[in-house]
Design a protein around this motif. Structure first.
Motif, short mmCIF file in Angstrom:
data_model
loop_
_atom_site.label_atom_id
_atom_site.label_comp_id
_atom_site.label_asym_id
_atom_site.label_seq_id
_atom_site.Cartn_x
_atom_site.Cartn_y
_atom_site.Cartn_z
N PHE A 1 5.57 -4.03 1.42
CA PHE A 1 4.81 -5.12 2.02
C PHE A 1 5.65 -5.75 3.12
CE2 PHE A 1 3.21 -4.64 -2.25
CZ PHE A 1 1.85 -4.75 -2.09
N TYR A 2 5.02 -5.96 4.29
CA TYR A 2 5.71 -6.53 5.45
C TYR A 2 5.13 -7.90 5.78
CZ TYR A 2 7.28 -1.74 6.30
OH TYR A 2 7.84 -0.49 6.18
N ARG A 3 5.99 -8.79 6.24
CA ARG A 3 5.53 -10.06 6.80
C ARG A 3 5.02 -9.80 8.21
NH1 ARG A 3 10.81 -11.23 5.53
NH2 ARG A 3 11.15 -11.61 7.74
N PRO A 4 4.11 -10.64 8.70
CA PRO A 4 3.60 -10.44 10.06
C PRO A 4 4.71 -10.39 11.12
CG PRO A 4 2.17 -11.94 8.89
CD PRO A 4 3.36 -11.69 8.00
N ASP A 5 5.75 -11.21 11.00
CA ASP A 5 6.81 -11.17 12.01
C ASP A 5 7.56 -9.84 11.99
OD1 ASP A 5 7.82 -12.24 9.47
OD2 ASP A 5 9.73 -12.47 10.52
N GLU A 6 7.67 -9.21 10.82
CA GLU A 6 8.31 -7.90 10.73
C GLU A 6 7.47 -6.83 11.42
OE1 GLU A 6 10.78 -7.97 6.59
OE2 GLU A 6 8.58 -7.92 6.41
N VAL A 7 6.16 -6.89 11.20
CA VAL A 7 5.26 -5.90 11.83
C VAL A 7 5.22 -6.11 13.33
CG1 VAL A 7 2.88 -5.05 11.94
CG2 VAL A 7 3.91 -5.58 9.73
N ASN B 1 -9.22 -9.84 14.23
CA ASN B 1 -10.26 -8.95 14.74
C ASN B 1 -10.58 -7.80 13.79
OD1 ASN B 1 -10.42 -10.46 17.08
ND2 ASN B 1 -9.10 -9.10 18.25
N GLY B 2 -9.78 -7.64 12.74
CA GLY B 2 -10.00 -6.55 11.81
C GLY B 2 -9.35 -5.25 12.23
N ASP B 3 -8.54 -5.28 13.29
CA ASP B 3 -7.87 -4.07 13.75
C ASP B 3 -6.72 -3.67 12.83
OD1 ASP B 3 -9.54 -3.98 15.99
OD2 ASP B 3 -8.18 -5.26 17.15
N LEU B 4 -6.11 -4.64 12.19
CA LEU B 4 -4.98 -4.40 11.29
C LEU B 4 -5.27 -5.11 9.98
CD1 LEU B 4 -2.12 -3.33 10.75
CD2 LEU B 4 -1.23 -5.43 11.77
N GLY B 5 -5.37 -4.32 8.91
CA GLY B 5 -5.67 -4.88 7.60
C GLY B 5 -4.48 -5.63 7.01
N PHE B 6 -4.77 -6.57 6.17
CA PHE B 6 -3.73 -7.34 5.51
C PHE B 6 -4.26 -7.85 4.19
CE2 PHE B 6 -6.21 -10.36 7.93
CZ PHE B 6 -6.32 -11.45 7.08
N ILE B 7 -3.36 -8.34 3.35
CA ILE B 7 -3.74 -8.97 2.10
C ILE B 7 -3.10 -10.36 2.07
CG2 ILE B 7 -4.01 -6.81 0.85
CD1 ILE B 7 -1.28 -7.36 -0.45
N ASN B 8 -3.67 -11.23 1.25
CA ASN B 8 -3.08 -12.55 1.04
C ASN B 8 -2.32 -12.54 -0.27
OD1 ASN B 8 -3.88 -14.25 3.25
ND2 ASN B 8 -5.98 -13.97 2.53
N VAL B 9 -1.07 -12.96 -0.21
CA VAL B 9 -0.23 -13.06 -1.39
C VAL B 9 0.28 -14.50 -1.45
CG1 VAL B 9 1.85 -12.21 -2.55
CG2 VAL B 9 0.47 -10.64 -1.18
N GLY B 10 -0.22 -15.23 -2.39
CA GLY B 10 0.20 -16.63 -2.52
C GLY B 10 -0.07 -17.44 -1.26
N GLY B 11 -1.18 -17.14 -0.58
CA GLY B 11 -1.54 -17.88 0.63
C GLY B 11 -0.83 -17.40 1.89
N GLN B 12 -0.05 -16.34 1.77
CA GLN B 12 0.64 -15.79 2.94
C GLN B 12 0.17 -14.37 3.18
OE1 GLN B 12 4.86 -16.16 2.47
NE2 GLN B 12 4.76 -18.37 2.20
N ARG B 13 0.06 -14.00 4.45
CA ARG B 13 -0.41 -12.67 4.81
C ARG B 13 0.70 -11.65 4.68
NH1 ARG B 13 -4.20 -13.84 10.10
NH2 ARG B 13 -5.54 -15.33 9.04
N ARG B 14 0.32 -10.48 4.18
CA ARG B 14 1.24 -9.35 4.09
C ARG B 14 0.50 -8.10 4.53
NH1 ARG B 14 4.34 -12.90 4.09
NH2 ARG B 14 5.81 -13.46 2.46
N ILE B 15 1.20 -7.23 5.21
CA ILE B 15 0.65 -5.96 5.68
C ILE B 15 1.33 -4.86 4.88
CG2 ILE B 15 0.38 -4.41 7.65
CD1 ILE B 15 1.04 -7.91 8.52
N THR B 16 0.53 -4.00 4.26
CA THR B 16 1.12 -2.91 3.48
C THR B 16 1.56 -1.79 4.41
OG1 THR B 16 -0.97 -1.75 3.16
CG2 THR B 16 -0.39 -3.42 1.51
N ASP B 17 2.45 -0.96 3.90
CA ASP B 17 2.89 0.19 4.67
C ASP B 17 1.71 1.11 4.99
OD1 ASP B 17 2.62 0.87 1.99
OD2 ASP B 17 4.47 2.03 1.89
N LYS B 18 0.75 1.22 4.08
CA LYS B 18 -0.42 2.07 4.35
C LYS B 18 -1.26 1.50 5.48
CE LYS B 18 -4.46 4.21 2.21
NZ LYS B 18 -4.92 4.57 3.51
N GLU B 19 -1.50 0.19 5.48
CA GLU B 19 -2.26 -0.42 6.57
C GLU B 19 -1.56 -0.22 7.91
OE1 GLU B 19 -5.23 -1.61 6.69
OE2 GLU B 19 -5.66 -1.79 4.56
#
Length: 67
Positions: A5-11, A28-46
């Motif tokens: 899982f990556y933070r937005p600043d890492e991505v 815009n839906g171009d890059l998927g993410f999930i919310n973890v404890g109110g914070q966005r995370r981008i998975t390696d798969k996304e």
């Protein structure tokens, strides 16, 4: 398989884009993410899927012979 899982600043750093641009891509839906404890995370798969969708085919040098 362990999911990364990556933070937005890492991505943003990986993609060499501004954080504002990255947030726009998520909104815009171009890059998927999930919310973890109110914070966005981008998975390696996304991230991998995004890169695959937005990477053009390599230039076929043979097809340029007729230009």
């Amino acid at each position: 398989m362990t999911r990364q899982f990556y933070r937005p600043d890492e991505v943003a750093e990986i993609l060499k884009v501004n954080k504002r641009t990255l947030y726009r891509m998520m909104e815009n839906g171009d890059l998927g993410f999930i919310n973890v404890g109110g914070q966005r995370r981008i998975t390696d798969k996304e991230l991998d899927d995004f890169i695959e969708r937005n990477t053009g085919d390599p230039l076929d040098i043979k097809s340029c012979d007729n230009l």
